[in-house]
Design a protein around this motif. Structure first.
Motif, PDB file in Angstrom:
ATOM      1  N   THR A 493     -16.390   7.934  84.405  1.00 52.21           N
ATOM      2  CA  THR A 493     -17.096   8.858  85.300  1.00 52.21           C
ATOM      3  C   THR A 493     -16.886   8.525  86.772  1.00 52.21           C
ATOM      4  N   LYS A 494     -16.407   7.286  87.052  1.00 48.24           N
ATOM      5  CA  LYS A 494     -16.162   6.891  88.454  1.00 48.24           C
ATOM      6  C   LYS A 494     -14.758   7.278  88.930  1.00 48.24           C
ATOM      7  N   LEU A 495     -13.939   7.799  88.046  1.00 49.57           N
ATOM      8  CA  LEU A 495     -12.582   8.160  88.436  1.00 49.57           C
ATOM      9  C   LEU A 495     -12.597   9.332  89.407  1.00 49.57           C
ATOM     10  N   LYS A 496     -11.887   9.203  90.504  1.00 48.48           N
ATOM     11  CA  LYS A 496     -11.856  10.246  91.523  1.00 48.48           C
ATOM     12  C   LYS A 496     -10.767  11.285  91.251  1.00 48.48           C
ATOM     13  N   ASN A 497      -9.654  10.834  90.677  1.00 49.01           N
ATOM     14  CA  ASN A 497      -8.543  11.746  90.405  1.00 49.01           C
ATOM     15  C   ASN A 497      -8.863  12.607  89.178  1.00 49.01           C
ATOM     16  N   PRO A 498      -8.937  13.940  89.327  1.00 46.69           N
ATOM     17  CA  PRO A 498      -9.303  14.792  88.180  1.00 46.69           C
ATOM     18  C   PRO A 498      -8.374  14.640  86.982  1.00 46.69           C
ATOM     19  N   GLN A 499      -7.082  14.421  87.242  1.00 48.04           N
ATOM     20  CA  GLN A 499      -6.138  14.307  86.132  1.00 48.04           C
ATOM     21  C   GLN A 499      -6.371  13.017  85.348  1.00 48.04           C
ATOM     22  N   ASP A 500      -6.606  11.914  86.074  1.00 48.79           N
ATOM     23  CA  ASP A 500      -6.934  10.655  85.392  1.00 48.79           C
ATOM     24  C   ASP A 500      -8.222  10.809  84.585  1.00 48.79           C
ATOM     25  N   TYR A 501      -9.194  11.471  85.203  1.00 54.19           N
ATOM     26  CA  TYR A 501     -10.490  11.642  84.542  1.00 54.19           C
ATOM     27  C   TYR A 501     -10.355  12.439  83.245  1.00 54.19           C
ATOM     28  N   ILE A 502      -9.694  13.590  83.316  1.00 59.02           N
ATOM     29  CA  ILE A 502      -9.655  14.468  82.139  1.00 59.02           C
ATOM     30  C   ILE A 502      -8.807  13.862  81.026  1.00 59.02           C
ATOM     31  N   ASN A 503      -7.793  13.072  81.384  1.00 58.12           N
ATOM     32  CA  ASN A 503      -6.983  12.411  80.353  1.00 58.12           C
ATOM     33  C   ASN A 503      -7.820  11.438  79.534  1.00 58.12           C
ATOM     34  N   CYS A 504      -8.767  10.771  80.186  1.00 55.52           N
ATOM     35  CA  CYS A 504      -9.648   9.842  79.465  1.00 55.52           C
ATOM     36  C   CYS A 504     -10.770  10.598  78.748  1.00 55.52           C
ATOM     37  N   ALA A 505     -11.385  11.538  79.458  1.00 57.84           N
ATOM     38  CA  ALA A 505     -12.516  12.265  78.873  1.00 57.84           C
ATOM     39  C   ALA A 505     -12.103  12.998  77.606  1.00 57.84           C
ATOM     40  N   GLU A 506     -10.904  13.549  77.597  1.00 59.58           N
ATOM     41  CA  GLU A 506     -10.407  14.281  76.426  1.00 59.58           C
ATOM     42  C   GLU A 506     -10.459  13.406  75.173  1.00 59.58           C
ATOM     43  N   VAL A 507     -10.104  12.136  75.326  1.00 59.31           N
ATOM     44  CA  VAL A 507     -10.064  11.215  74.182  1.00 59.31           C
ATOM     45  C   VAL A 507     -11.475  10.836  73.740  1.00 59.31           C
ATOM     46  N   TRP A 508     -12.340  10.540  74.700  1.00 60.70           N
ATOM     47  CA  TRP A 508     -13.675  10.041  74.364  1.00 60.70           C
ATOM     48  C   TRP A 508     -14.641  11.129  73.908  1.00 60.70           C
ATOM     49  N   VAL A 509     -14.314  12.408  74.170  1.00 58.61           N
ATOM     50  CA  VAL A 509     -15.153  13.496  73.646  1.00 58.61           C
ATOM     51  C   VAL A 509     -15.160  13.462  72.123  1.00 58.61           C
ATOM     52  N   SER A 547      -7.949  20.975  74.273  1.00 58.86           N
ATOM     53  CA  SER A 547      -8.148  19.928  73.269  1.00 58.86           C
ATOM     54  C   SER A 547      -9.635  19.611  73.103  1.00 58.86           C
ATOM     55  N   ILE A 548     -10.368  19.584  74.225  1.00 52.11           N
ATOM     56  CA  ILE A 548     -11.797  19.277  74.170  1.00 52.11           C
ATOM     57  C   ILE A 548     -12.543  20.349  73.373  1.00 52.11           C
ATOM     58  N   ILE A 549     -12.288  21.610  73.677  1.00 47.37           N
ATOM     59  CA  ILE A 549     -13.035  22.667  72.992  1.00 47.37           C
ATOM     60  C   ILE A 549     -12.709  22.691  71.508  1.00 47.37           C
ATOM     61  N   GLN A 550     -11.475  22.390  71.157  1.00 49.28           N
ATOM     62  CA  GLN A 550     -11.114  22.355  69.743  1.00 49.28           C
ATOM     63  C   GLN A 550     -11.819  21.218  69.013  1.00 49.28           C
ATOM     64  N   LYS A 551     -11.960  20.084  69.692  1.00 52.53           N
ATOM     65  CA  LYS A 551     -12.659  18.958  69.066  1.00 52.53           C
ATOM     66  C   LYS A 551     -14.143  19.270  68.894  1.00 52.53           C
ATOM     67  N   VAL A 552     -14.721  19.923  69.885  1.00 53.50           N
ATOM     68  CA  VAL A 552     -16.133  20.290  69.777  1.00 53.50           C
ATOM     69  C   VAL A 552     -16.327  21.281  68.635  1.00 53.50           C
ATOM     70  N   ILE A 553     -15.435  22.268  68.540  1.00 54.67           N
ATOM     71  CA  ILE A 553     -15.532  23.252  67.457  1.00 54.67           C
ATOM     72  C   ILE A 553     -15.436  22.566  66.094  1.00 54.67           C
ATOM     73  N   THR A 554     -14.596  21.543  66.010  1.00 51.34           N
ATOM     74  CA  THR A 554     -14.388  20.844  64.738  1.00 51.34           C
ATOM     75  C   THR A 554     -15.659  20.162  64.250  1.00 51.34           C
ATOM     76  N   TYR A 555     -16.442  19.603  65.177  1.00 54.39           N
ATOM     77  CA  TYR A 555     -17.584  18.778  64.772  1.00 54.39           C
ATOM     78  C   TYR A 555     -18.925  19.480  64.892  1.00 54.39           C
ATOM     79  N   ILE A 556     -19.051  20.476  65.783  1.00 59.18           N
ATOM     80  CA  ILE A 556     -20.358  21.076  66.043  1.00 59.18           C
ATOM     81  C   ILE A 556     -20.229  22.593  65.994  1.00 59.18           C
ATOM     82  N   TYR A 557     -21.155  23.249  65.312  1.00 56.09           N
ATOM     83  CA  TYR A 557     -21.065  24.682  65.101  1.00 56.09           C
ATOM     84  C   TYR A 557     -22.088  25.482  65.910  1.00 56.09           C
ATOM     85  N   ASP A 558     -23.173  24.861  66.320  1.00 53.91           N
ATOM     86  CA  ASP A 558     -24.229  25.592  67.035  1.00 53.91           C
ATOM     87  C   ASP A 558     -23.969  25.500  68.536  1.00 53.91           C
ATOM     88  N   PHE A 559     -23.198  26.465  69.073  1.00 53.78           N
ATOM     89  CA  PHE A 559     -22.803  26.404  70.474  1.00 53.78           C
ATOM     90  C   PHE A 559     -23.941  26.724  71.432  1.00 53.78           C
TER      91      PHE A 559
END
Length: 945
Positions: A493-509, A547-559
């Protein structure tokens, strides 16, 4: 009417032939770039062996000689075998054997081992450069200079010695200032030249190419490109190794019976062994370390022909040779290549692979030495970027070692990495290569090691990303899960560069979705929105967001508990733009329908037009990606449901109409135009969908164009009454066209849009058959009445231009065969067959139209409208010229009067008039147009004065 009665008879086929561009035959001779390359082997004669011929050879009398040929009698083992064997039978036998052996080789490691080929593309895409590159190579290769062979033994010996001396010390040519693409093209040329040289029996040239290519791996002048260079060069080495192995293997065929799959050296004949030894001796004589190492490693598999322990003895020696390479980057890639070859030929010999890695650990401190630092300063490369260059090589080495390795060995290697300073690079490779279960079980240990790493060397967020990738595959201890997420997210969450941030967040979601409740998932997603919304950073991260939305769809159904509408927009936009394939997956469809319905229901009276357009584009993207394949009825049911759900967004309704029309045409395509009772009923249902939906739209030209388009689809599917209904609706809608319409937020006159629509409509009406109960040309008559009653602007001549286009239509209708037809639909040329009553009706319409045009030209006789009169007169003249039979005197006189009227007041464009007259004179030279000669004499050119 003289116009209709004497409309020029047209032969559209011959006119098309005359209008075609002249084609000039090209003679390629024996050469053609698509001609397949064929290679033939010639019989070998003592002291005067003819070279093989191929489509790429320029001479059959001279050839580069085989480096392994005997210098005394010209009959080396390779040539003897080539002369004795039947090429066709040998090739067939070898192909079968090779397929079997390739299968066995690939099964030496399991399918769970990721092959090098899967990493190749990623490396080439990731490690690129914009700097200029260079290639040094032998001039003989680039110029294609051939070596001539003499008939005397002494000459042959002398030539051989010169060639072999030139292997390393020959004249060099350096190609400078190559772009990355040029460099890759050159390397590909080298690869192809290797194959060509080998196929034409020029083994010296083939070996030279391999040595020169290997030398390129010692060059690190453009260091950030080195991993890609390694991939390209080792492709050539692999090709060479395969060629040598298969050549020696082919020599082992005895009485056309190949070796068994798991042959022993004892079953290899002496000729093959001698040839194999010759190759190893020749390679051993290469003086430079790097090419000697790489070329020997490339043919490591050939040791199988010599002894059972050959490979196990060579691997340690080659591992020790790498210690002599001073540049740590060059050395680590050499180790990677040795591991790569070792896993292919002897995956069971893990001791040598382990020794290879432990040697690397001993030299690891070189990476941070002064020599490397000075090199980086010269090339202006930062240390974090430099360290990432090691990743592909170290990842591969560790993957080879960790494959089915006991946990004790993995623990030992992990402990050794711990003891090294600045070990972030190694730590990242360990997490990339080791089994996910091993990493997950020790997650807190790895987090501790990550915290201790120096941030300036290798970014910590990449380490957490590698850890997250493992935790997506294997579960950590339950008691540690929340602490692991907290520790990782503190850094992310402390990453300033959006690309660095989203590359990590995508995995940890995914980790969060797997192990936590909706509350934690919602917190993580809210943080993603917070980071990616400023400056529209999400536009550069569509793949990760998808990738994030697909992972969320896979695990959670009540949007409904997770997202706000704003989140829907960002993530839905991602999914639609990057969804490459259509889908009918019910989970995805239900989830996205819910999302789209929520977006649609958010529209109200205060919603801005831009936001409506954006929402409609997102929903349309979803609609276009849904496909039920050949289940067309299910597809139509989906469109009907979508129409009821998205009725407040007009662009969505337009898309649904287009989609249903496309569905009808797909049905026609499947049935090849021959509808069954069932498909005919289905197509009529599609047509009904469109006919019901179009009136609900507000845009006048949207409705007009959709009526026309849907009518064309109905006509193509032989739904004639439905097509008439669409065209009638379009005709009745024309009077409602306003004088001004809104285009991109600005008010514009509608005349030009109406003219464009009507011209398109006329083109369709040519093939529409008359209704038996409605009279001749009832649709054309109705449209002309509407045009006559329509109130046109005073300063507009569009009405006359429309009438002129009607004359084009009527002229086409008088032809015996129309210029185009709708398949399986009889047009009026077939229905009436040139009936005189039909032609008389067309004649009456022409009289009416011409009278209207001439009346309008008279009204333009005022001084302020003379220029318009001139332009329209020339426009009408060109219509008569193209469609009328000017052998008729009255028509001929009318054309002359129009020509003079166009020039009468000096408003005619002189260049246009001159070109028109030149065209008439050219046409007069055609046999059927000789009457144009007299016409040209009656058309004077007047000056403006």
């Amino acid at each position: 009417s003289f116009f209709s009665r004497h409309a020029r008879s047209r032969n559209y086929v011959s006119e098309s032939e005359v209008s075609k561009l002249e084609s000039i035959p090209l003679d390629f001779g024996d050469y053609h770039p698509l001609k397949p390359i064929t290679v033939t082997e010639s019989k070998t004669k003592k002291l005067n062996r003819k070279g093989s011929t191929s489509s790429t050879s320029s001479s059959s009398s001279s050839s580069m000689m085989d480096p392994l040929s005997s210098v005394l009698d010209g009959t080396d083992p390779l040539s003897l075998f080539a002369a004795a064997a039947d090429p066709v039978t040998t090739t067939a036998t070898m192909d079968t054997t090779r397929k079997k052996r390739d299968k066995d080789d690939s099964s030496a490691v399991g399918s769970d081992f990721e092959p090098w080929s899967s990493k190749r593309g990623e490396i080439l895409a990731r490690y690129t450069t914009t700097e200029k590159l260079s290639i040094k190579s032998n001039i003989q290769f680039f110029t294609g200079k051939a070596t001539t062979t003499g008939s005397a033994v002494s000459e042959k010996v002398r030539t051989r010695l010169e060639e072999l001396d030139d292997l390393e010390e020959g004249s060099q040519k350096e190609l400078l200032n190559l772009t990355q693409q040029d460099y890759m093209n050159r390397i590909e040329e080298l690869n192809q030249s290797l194959k060509d040289a080998w196929s034409s029996d020029q083994k010296v040239k083939a070996l030279k190419i391999v040595i020169q290519c290997s030398k390129l791996l010692s060059d690190t002048t453009v260091i950030q490109f080195y991993p890609s260079k390694f991939v390209l060069i080792t492709d050539i080495l692999d090709t060479f190794g395969k060629l040598v192995y298969e050549r020696i293997l082919s020599m082992c065929v005895d009485s056309r019976v190949s070796l068994p799959d798991n042959f022993s050296p004892e079953s290899v004949n002496d000729t093959a062994k001698e040839t194999c030894l010759n190759w190893f001796f020749k390679i051993a004589s290469i003086r430079e370390l790097i090419p000697r190492f790489y070329v020997e490693a490339a043919i490591l598999k050939c040791n199988k022909f010599l002894s059972k322990t050959g490979i196990s003895e060579c691997l340690p020696r080659l591992t020790s040779m790498i210690r002599g390479i001073g540049d740590p980057l060059v050395a680590v890639y050499a180790r990677a290549y040795l591991c790569r070859v070792g896993m292919e030929v002897a995956p069971q010999l893990k001791e040598s692979l382990n020794k290879n890695f432990f040697d690397f650990l001993l030299t690891f401190k070189q990476i941070h030495g002064d020599t490397v630092q000075n090199q980086l300063v010269v090339q202006c490369v930062e240390i974090p970027l430099y360290l990432t260059l090691y990743s592909p090589a170290i990842d591969w080495i560790l993957q080879c070692i960790a494959y089915r390795a006991p946990e004790v060995l993995l623990t030992e290697m992990m402990e050794r990495c711990k003891k090294l300073g600045n070990n972030a690079l190694l730590l990242n490779s360990v997490m990339s290569a080791f089994r996910a279960e091993f990493i997950a079980a020790r997650s807190m240990d790895f987090i501790g090691m990550i915290k201790e790493c120096d941030e300036s060397g290798f970014p910590k967020h990449l380490l957490f990303r590698s850890l997250g990738l493992n935790l997506a595959l294997a579960d950590p201890p339950e008691n540690d899960r929340l602490q692991i997420l907290n520790e990782a997210w503190k850094v992310i969450t402390k990453l300033k560069n959006p690309q660095d941030y989203i590359n990590c967040a995508e995995v940890w979601v995914e980790y969060t979705c797997r192990h936590f409740t909706k509350r934690e998932v919602n917190t993580v997603l809210a943080d993603v929105i917070k980071h990616m919304t400023p400056d529209r950073a999400f536009e550069d991260a569509y793949p990760q967001l998808q990738s994030i939305i697909q992972k969320v769809i896979t695990y959670i159904y009540d949007f409904s508990l997770l997202f706000s509408v704003r989140f829907f927009i960002a993530f839905s936009k991602t999914f639609y733009r990057h969804q490459q394939e259509s889908t009918k997956d019910p989970v995805i469809l239900n989830a996205l329908l819910h999302i789209c319905k929520t977006m649609h229901d958010s529209v109200n009276a205060l919603t801005l037009e831009d936001e409506k357009r954006m929402l409609a584009a997102l929903i349309n993207g979803f609609i276009k990606m849904v496909s039920f394949g050949r289940d067309f009825e299910q597809q139509l049911s989906f469109y009907v449901e979508a129409r009821s759900m998205f009725c407040n967004l007009e662009p969505v309704l337009v898309q649904l109409i287009h989609s249903v029309n496309q569905l009808a045409m797909e049905t026609r395509k499947v049935m090849k135009g021959n509808h069954s009772r069932k498909t005919a009923a289905f197509v009529r249902a599609c047509v009904a969908f469109c006919f019901i939906t179009i009136p609900s739209l507000s845009g006048i030209f949207t409705r007009l164009n959709l009526y026309l388009h849907s009518g064309q689809v109905a006509l193509a599917n032989q739904c004639l009454s439905q097509a008439d209904a669409f065209f009638k609706a379009a005709v009745s809608l024309v009077p409602e066209v306003p004088k001004m319409i809104s285009v991109d937020g600005k008010m514009r006159p509608s005349d030009a849009f109406l003219l464009e629509f009507l011209c398109n409509f006329f083109s369709t009406l040519l093939v529409v058959p008359d209704h038996p109960e409605q009279g001749v040309l009832f649709l054309v008559r109705g449209l002309l009445n509407v045009i006559q009653d329509y109130t046109w602007e005073d300063n507009s001549d569009d009405k006359v231009r429309i009438y002129t286009n009607v004359l084009h239509l009527l002229s086409a209708m008088t032809q015996e065969a129309y210029i185009y037809h709708v398949d399986k639909v009889d047009s009026n040329d077939t229905l009436y067959g040139g009936d005189s009553k039909f032609l008389a009706e067309v004649n009456k319409l022409c009289e009416t139209v011409i009278a209207q045009i001439l009346d309008h030209l008279k009204t333009l006789g005022k001084e302020e409208t003379l220029k318009r009169q001139s332009q329209l007169a020339l426009y009408f003249f060109n219509t008569i010229l193209a469609h009328g039979d000017l052998r008729n005197n009255k028509l001929n006189q009318l054309s002359v009067n129009l020509w003079n009227l166009a020039q009468k007041h000096g408003f005619a464009d002189t260049k246009t008039m001159v070109k028109t007259l030149e065209y008439i004179k050219r046409q007069s030279k055609q046999p059927a147009m000789s009457h144009f000669t007299d016409l040209a004499l009656r058309l004077p050119l007047q000056s403006r004065t």
